[in-house]
Design an enzyme around this catalytic site. Structure first.
Site, PDB file in Angstrom:
ATOM      1  N   GLY A   1     -14.577  -9.213  -7.583  1.00  0.00           N
ATOM      2  CA  GLY A   1     -13.667 -10.304  -7.217  1.00  0.00           C
ATOM      3  C   GLY A   1     -14.441 -11.571  -6.896  1.00  0.00           C
ATOM      4  O   GLY A   1     -14.032 -12.377  -6.058  1.00  0.00           O
TER       5      GLY A   1
ATOM      6  N   GLY B   1     -14.903 -14.214  -8.644  1.00  0.00           N
ATOM      7  CA  GLY B   1     -14.497 -15.419  -9.360  1.00  0.00           C
ATOM      8  C   GLY B   1     -14.057 -16.562  -8.468  1.00  0.00           C
ATOM      9  O   GLY B   1     -14.082 -17.727  -8.877  1.00  0.00           O
TER      10      GLY B   1
ATOM     11  N   ASP C   1     -11.681  -4.726 -14.619  1.00  0.00           N
ATOM     12  CA  ASP C   1     -10.652  -4.405 -13.640  1.00  0.00           C
ATOM     13  C   ASP C   1     -11.226  -3.291 -12.760  1.00  0.00           C
ATOM     14  O   ASP C   1     -11.517  -2.200 -13.252  1.00  0.00           O
ATOM     15  CB  ASP C   1      -9.391  -3.926 -14.379  1.00  0.00           C
ATOM     16  CG  ASP C   1      -8.271  -3.513 -13.437  1.00  0.00           C
ATOM     17  OD1 ASP C   1      -8.530  -3.288 -12.230  1.00  0.00           O
ATOM     18  OD2 ASP C   1      -7.126  -3.388 -13.908  1.00  0.00           O
TER      19      ASP C   1
ATOM     20  N   TYR D   1      -1.116  -3.078   2.311  1.00  0.00           N
ATOM     21  CA  TYR D   1      -2.426  -3.722   2.501  1.00  0.00           C
ATOM     22  C   TYR D   1      -3.111  -3.212   3.766  1.00  0.00           C
ATOM     23  O   TYR D   1      -4.320  -2.931   3.764  1.00  0.00           O
ATOM     24  CB  TYR D   1      -2.187  -5.227   2.567  1.00  0.00           C
ATOM     25  CG  TYR D   1      -3.406  -6.112   2.643  1.00  0.00           C
ATOM     26  CD1 TYR D   1      -4.152  -6.417   1.501  1.00  0.00           C
ATOM     27  CD2 TYR D   1      -3.792  -6.694   3.851  1.00  0.00           C
ATOM     28  CE1 TYR D   1      -5.247  -7.271   1.570  1.00  0.00           C
ATOM     29  CE2 TYR D   1      -4.877  -7.548   3.923  1.00  0.00           C
ATOM     30  CZ  TYR D   1      -5.599  -7.841   2.782  1.00  0.00           C
ATOM     31  OH  TYR D   1      -6.685  -8.693   2.861  1.00  0.00           O
ATOM     32  N   ALA D   2      -2.352  -3.088   4.868  1.00  0.00           N
ATOM     33  CA  ALA D   2      -2.939  -2.598   6.125  1.00  0.00           C
ATOM     34  C   ALA D   2      -3.476  -1.181   5.939  1.00  0.00           C
ATOM     35  O   ALA D   2      -4.555  -0.841   6.451  1.00  0.00           O
ATOM     36  CB  ALA D   2      -1.897  -2.629   7.239  1.00  0.00           C
ATOM     37  N   THR D   3      -2.730  -0.371   5.190  1.00  0.00           N
ATOM     38  CA  THR D   3      -3.161   1.006   4.925  1.00  0.00           C
ATOM     39  C   THR D   3      -4.453   1.018   4.105  1.00  0.00           C
ATOM     40  O   THR D   3      -5.401   1.744   4.412  1.00  0.00           O
ATOM     41  CB  THR D   3      -2.046   1.766   4.167  1.00  0.00           C
ATOM     42  OG1 THR D   3      -0.869   1.730   4.972  1.00  0.00           O
ATOM     43  CG2 THR D   3      -2.433   3.191   3.881  1.00  0.00           C
TER      44      THR D   3
ATOM     45  N   LYS E   1      -6.685  -1.397   3.872  1.00  0.00           N
ATOM     46  CA  LYS E   1      -7.814  -1.969   4.619  1.00  0.00           C
ATOM     47  C   LYS E   1      -8.294  -1.033   5.718  1.00  0.00           C
ATOM     48  O   LYS E   1      -9.481  -1.012   6.048  1.00  0.00           O
ATOM     49  CB  LYS E   1      -7.424  -3.345   5.182  1.00  0.00           C
ATOM     50  CG  LYS E   1      -7.242  -4.425   4.096  1.00  0.00           C
ATOM     51  CD  LYS E   1      -8.411  -4.501   3.140  1.00  0.00           C
ATOM     52  CE  LYS E   1      -8.512  -5.805   2.376  1.00  0.00           C
ATOM     53  NZ  LYS E   1      -9.580  -5.781   1.352  1.00  0.00           N
TER      54      LYS E   1
END
Ligand code: NAD
Length: 249
Positions: free
Chosen positions: A9, A11, A59, A150-152, A154
């Site tokens: 990531g 970029g 990817d 997202y929380a899971t 992270k």
């Protein structure tokens, strides 16, 4: 000794700042992003600054693309012994509106991506008897409205990091996580847009909760990653460093 680093990531945003910082630290850097031309923008900036760099399109959630990317890095730059798992996406929604795809996409990019890249580079690290893995967690790991997925992911990356630290320590490999708070990037700008709040107001509101009284910049995270992947950080492993301008989200 010059090390070879992979930044996923890379970029834009935090990944781009991290790739530039590691190149300035003297590492040869592979900037990985979904699209090789996006990665190429960061790579061009590094080249202009005199660094050694390649841009790689992949990817992170696709096993074949990850394997090919790591092989290419090893062939063109040398064995990668530094990995920054940074690629990320948001698919925020309250639980009752969260689609299967919202859930799967976030798990695939953050968790599967970090797993696939770490597994692919560990053999190079084990052979070298040296390695540094840093994964991007978030203060959202502590819980955040609208981010069950997202929380899971992270929080999952924190468990992943601690386990890699335990399994790989004997090979001279450390694994740590950096958990940023509010960092001004395209990702947070997209969130402001989604919730319909003007960007300046969004920043002002975030800053009002941050003890150091300012928003984070991608360079704040890059500087922390730079330390964790340095030779001198070899006795720091399995840790989560919050880079949030204060002790809490
Ligand atoms: P960003 O959206 O600006 O950049 C993310 C990059 O990842 C983009 O270049 C994107 O193309 C790339 N990417 C997305 N999916 C990919 C895939 N499948 N394969 C390869 N590349 C892919 O985000 P950012 O703000 O720079 O965040 C970077 C990391 O830091 C993310 O993991 C994010 O979750 C984490 N983080 C950000 C913040 C913040 O406030 N910005 C806070 C905490 C954690």
């Amino acid at each position: 000794m010059s090390r070879v680093a992979i930044v996923t990531g890379g970029g834009r945003g935090i990944g781009a700042a991290t790739a530039k910082k590691l190149a300035a630290d003297g590492m040869a850097v592979a900037v990985v992003d979904l699209d090789e031309s996006t990665a190429g923008e960061t790579a061009d900036a590094i080249k202009q600054a005199g660094g050694t760099v390649i841009a790689v399109g992949a990817d992170v959630s696709d096993a074949a693309q990850v394997a090919a990317a790591v092989e290419r890095v090893a062939a063109e730059l040398g064995a990668p012994t530094v990995l920054v798992n940074n690629a990320g996406v948001l698919r925020d929604n309250l639980l009752f509106k969260m689609s299967d795809d919202d859930w799967e996409t976030v798990m695939s990019v953050h968790l599967r991506g970090a797993f696939l890249f770490s597994r692919a580079v560990q053999k190079h690290m084990v052979d070298a008897g040296y390695g540094r893995i840093v994964s991007l967690s978030s203060t959202s790991a502590l819980g955040n409205r609208g981010q069950a997925n997202y929380a899971t992911a992270k929080a999952g990356l924190q468990g992943f990091t601690k386990t890699l630290a335990i399994e790989l320590g004997r090979f001279g490999i450390t694994a740590n996580a950096v958990a940023p708070g509010f960092i001004a990037t395209d990702m947070t700008q997209a969130t402001a847009k989604r919730v319909g709040v003007d960007w300046d107001d969004f920043v002002k509101n975030a800053v009002s909760q941050i003890p150091v009284g300012r928003a984070g910049a991608p360079e704040d995270v890059a500087n922390t990653v730079s330390f964790l992947v340095s030779e001198g950080a070899g006795f720091v492993s399995g840790q989560v460093i919050y880079v949030a301008g204060g002790p809490r989200a």
